[in-house]
Design a protein around this motif. Structure first.
Motif, PDB file in Angstrom:
ATOM      1  N   ILE A 151       0.657  -1.563   0.091  1.00  0.00           N
ATOM      2  CA  ILE A 151      -0.369  -0.094   0.184  1.00  0.00           C
ATOM      3  C   ILE A 151       0.635   1.253   0.302  1.00  0.00           C
ATOM      4  CG2 ILE A 151      -1.839   1.197   1.557  1.00  0.00           C
ATOM      5  CD1 ILE A 151      -2.843  -1.389   2.679  1.00  0.00           C
ATOM      6  N   THR A 152       1.902   0.643   0.391  1.00  0.00           N
ATOM      7  CA  THR A 152       3.130   2.361   0.064  1.00  0.00           C
ATOM      8  C   THR A 152       3.665   2.570  -0.932  1.00  0.00           C
ATOM      9  OG1 THR A 152       3.199   1.860   3.106  1.00  0.00           O
ATOM     10  CG2 THR A 152       4.942   3.389   2.339  1.00  0.00           C
ATOM     11  N   GLN A 153       3.571   1.334  -0.696  1.00  0.00           N
ATOM     12  CA  GLN A 153       4.536   1.816  -2.499  1.00  0.00           C
ATOM     13  C   GLN A 153       3.946   1.980  -3.691  1.00  0.00           C
ATOM     14  OE1 GLN A 153       7.463  -2.051  -2.743  1.00  0.00           O
ATOM     15  NE2 GLN A 153       8.431  -1.256  -1.213  1.00  0.00           N
ATOM     16  N   GLY A 154       2.534   2.046  -3.641  1.00  0.00           N
ATOM     17  CA  GLY A 154       1.112   2.089  -4.101  1.00  0.00           C
ATOM     18  C   GLY A 154       0.842   0.655  -5.198  1.00  0.00           C
ATOM     19  N   LEU A 155       1.328  -0.130  -4.554  1.00  0.00           N
ATOM     20  CA  LEU A 155       0.904  -1.993  -5.147  1.00  0.00           C
ATOM     21  C   LEU A 155      -0.519  -1.735  -5.755  1.00  0.00           C
ATOM     22  CD1 LEU A 155       4.217  -3.159  -4.889  1.00  0.00           C
ATOM     23  CD2 LEU A 155       4.225  -1.815  -7.041  1.00  0.00           C
ATOM     24  N   LEU A 156      -0.963  -1.678  -4.103  1.00  0.00           N
ATOM     25  CA  LEU A 156      -2.088  -1.883  -3.587  1.00  0.00           C
ATOM     26  C   LEU A 156      -3.406  -0.566  -3.722  1.00  0.00           C
ATOM     27  CD1 LEU A 156      -1.967  -5.460  -1.592  1.00  0.00           C
ATOM     28  CD2 LEU A 156      -2.377  -5.291  -3.817  1.00  0.00           C
ATOM     29  N   PRO A 157      -4.045  -0.822  -4.038  1.00  0.00           N
ATOM     30  CA  PRO A 157      -5.388   0.873  -2.972  1.00  0.00           C
ATOM     31  C   PRO A 157      -5.568   1.091  -1.542  1.00  0.00           C
ATOM     32  CG  PRO A 157      -6.738  -0.927  -3.846  1.00  0.00           C
ATOM     33  CD  PRO A 157      -4.906  -1.048  -4.036  1.00  0.00           C
ATOM     34  N   ALA A 158      -5.198   2.028  -1.059  1.00  0.00           N
ATOM     35  CA  ALA A 158      -4.723   2.095   0.200  1.00  0.00           C
ATOM     36  C   ALA A 158      -6.898   1.573   0.718  1.00  0.00           C
ATOM     37  CB  ALA A 158      -5.417   3.726   0.398  1.00  0.00           C
TER      38      ALA A 158
END
Length: 610
Positions: free
Chosen positions: A37-44
């Motif tokens: 999530i932090t790296q933008g690989l999964l949505p918040a």
């Protein structure tokens, strides 16, 4: 340490860095999800479902830089990372097996994590044989691997001294009852031979996880110490399931047999009365064929590594070794698969054609050592490997493995064994619960509070059980620390170790015997040899010394071969004895106790060596 309380997991990558296997506990899954999530690989706001696998692409994005760097260090410099230590006790260790990169992650000490990684790689070989994570194997083998891994890590390795030492406990029973059990198991094997034509079979009887008896037919490949331990793990991993279960696995067999390494085996597990578990094993592959294909896989990985490192001097002998094993494979195919079905026949033709093409390229390369030819070779190797995998899978399918009728026969055999041993079942169950009590040794060995006696050649051990309810004389943490401490010295070549803390006196002895029980003296200076050679470095870029034990590798067999190179393998027995006394006991007294204790146990065991 409970695996669920700390982050713990295993990820396996193939040569293209794709994720082929993952087994992550809830804590680690949650951690990786937060990083994604932090790296933008999964949505918040993404949440993980307990027990659900993470998206392989997410794992690839996060871990690919580490794995790629690991491969470069391994392939180009032969100097791969062994481990990463991170903050908050978060550690990563690396392993390589048949072109697959294993990444073990956890919040435990590096040494423990390395051992768990070694066991995980060994369990993978047991479940898959030569075709690791092959698409042809389906989900059954993957589920079996996961069950065995979870059982070992969450139930066994931190709780039971048998898995601390990697040796199976032996149940001591009187000679008459022992003879009855052996006769019963022999009759079972003979029935399998007469009705099913099975010539290579084993029968093991366990009671409360202790080995009562192991019987084998004359043509069966003797089991390795690691095989016994794996079968015990397998029985435990599947114990909550139905009373009858059959699975296909790949045992090792004793290391000094030419057909060892990959023995296709049907394991039929039956749960009988009184905590009894009967394992009936049927070896069903063409041994020289599966063994030569298995060896070819390992040589192929060696040749790939040598080529990537640009080591021209090592390439010629590596190729000659590959040529030898391929030749053995083709010879075994002609000898053992004379009646080939169409799919198998086509596979053999493709394999032969690809090998002939590859062989010509190598011959041409060794004339000029031109880089262009090596590039052509490297581009043709993956297709050759795929044909080899297909050959391995089809050669097993063409064998007469256990049919439904034969599985029914195994269930019938188990019922016969249960009936014949029924009158002894309650006695055996009670005996298994009270196999060895330290109380019986206190009078003759004042100050002795615990011991563990291990026959490393048979993979069996004798020790007082750890008490589950009454206060344990020796805290479990002291016991685990003792074994880790002695392993550290054994890796430096020390075969006798003694020390004290404020409460206890600890002693450890390793020695060798011939088959008649005579002591064998090693003339090699082990300390100097280990210092200069790094005994047991596993030759795939991982440099730390090998870990003593049975599962990651047959450490003690290799140690015996190193110390006695002129004696035939199997002619040397390796023993270990761990003793814990109260701290007032002197070193002289501990040594004298150790000698008498071995003699006393030998008298109790009788003529049969455990």
């Amino acid at each position: 340490m409970c695996a669920d309380k700390k982050m713990n997991g295993l990820i396996v990558f193939n040569s293209a860095n794709d994720v082929v296997y993952q087994n992550l506990n809830g804590k680690l899954t949650e951690k990786i999800c937060n990083i994604a999530i932090t790296q933008g690989l999964l949505p918040a706001g993404s949440v993980t479902t307990p027990g659900a696998a993470l998206d392989s692409n997410v794992l690839l994005q996060i871990f690919s830089p580490i794995i790629s760097s690991q491969r470069i260090m391994h392939c180009q410099f032969d100097n791969a990372y062994a481990s990463f230590q991170c903050e908050n006790g978060f550690n990563l260790v690396f392993g390589e097996l048949l072109g697959f990169s294993f990444l073990k992650i956890g919040q435990i000490e590096i040494e423990q994590l390395m051992r768990q990684l070694g066991v995980a790689m060994t369990l993978t070989r047991y479940c898959y044989g030569a075709n690791l994570f092959g698409s042809q194997t389906g989900v059954m083998q993957q589920e079996l691997l996961t069950q065995c891994l979870n059982c070992y890590e969450s139930q066994l390795c931190q709780e039971e001294q048998a898995y601390l030492l990697e040796a199976i406990p032996k149940l001591l029973i009187n000679p008459e009852l022992k003879r009855t059990v052996h006769i019963t198991l022999d009759a079972t094997l003979e029935q399998l031979r007469q009705t099913g034509g099975q010539q290579r079979t084993h029968a093991l009887l366990l009671i409360s996880h202790k080995l009562v008896a192991l019987n084998s037919t004359r043509l069966a490949l003797p089991l390795a110490p690691a095989d016994l331990l794996f079968l015990a793990i397998l029985a435990r991993a599947l114990q909550s399931q139905k009373s009858q279960r059959a699975v296909a696995v790949f045992l090792q067999g004793v290391s000094h047999d030419v057909n060892s390494g990959c023995v296709p085996t049907i394991v039929h597990i039956s749960r009988l009365h009184g905590h009894q578990v009967l394992l009936q094993l049927i070896e069903y592959g063409h041994m020289p064929l599966t063994s030569s294909i298995y060896d070819t896989f390992f040589v192929l990985q060696k040749i790939v590594a040598v080529q990537q490192q640009g080591d021209s001097d090592a390439l010629k002998p590596a190729y000659e070794s590959l040529e030898s094993f391929v030749s053995q494979t083709l010879t075994a195919l002609k000898r053992h698969l004379k009646q080939k079905h169409e799919e198998m026949d086509n596979c053999v033709k493709k394999f032969t054609a690809r090998w002939e093409n590859l062989r010509k390229m190598y011959v041409e390369f060794f004339k000029s050592y031109e880089r262009e030819m090596l590039v052509r070779i490297e581009s043709n190797l993956p297709a050759f490997v795929e044909e080899l995998k297909q050959l391995f899978t089809l050669s097993l399918a063409s064998c007469d493995s256990a049919s439904n009728h034969q599985l029914d026969q195994l269930a019938d055999s188990a019922a016969v064994v249960e009936a014949k041993l029924l009158e002894f079942a309650e006695f055996l169950a009670v005996k298994a619960a009270r196999n060895i009590s330290i109380d019986a040794y206190l009078e003759d060995f004042p100050g002795l509070v615990h011991f563990m006696y291990v026959n490393r050649s048979s993979g069996q051990m004798l020790a007082p059980d750890l008490r589950q309810t009454n206060p344990q004389l020796v805290p479990k943490t002291k016991l685990w620390n003792m074994v880790e401490f002695t392993r550290g010295y054994l890796k430096k070549g020390q075969t006798t170790v003694m020390w004290k803390d404020r409460t206890f006196h600890y002693s450890y002895f390793l020695w060798f015997e011939d088959l008649s029980g005579g002591i064998l003296k090693c003339t090699l200076d082990l300390q100097q040899h280990f210092l200069s050679t790094g005994f047991g470095a596993n030759g795939n870029g991982q440099k730390p010394p090998a870990e003593p034990g049975s599962l990651p590798m047959d450490y003690y067999s290799e140690l015996a071969e190193l110390c006695f190179p002129k004696l035939a393998p199997g002619k040397v027995r390796v023993y270990e004895l761990y003793c814990i006394h109260l701290g007032l006991v002197t070193a002289t007294c501990a040594v004298e106790h150790a000698r008498r204790l071995v003699a006393t146990i030998s008298d109790v065991v009788g003529e049969e060596t455990f």
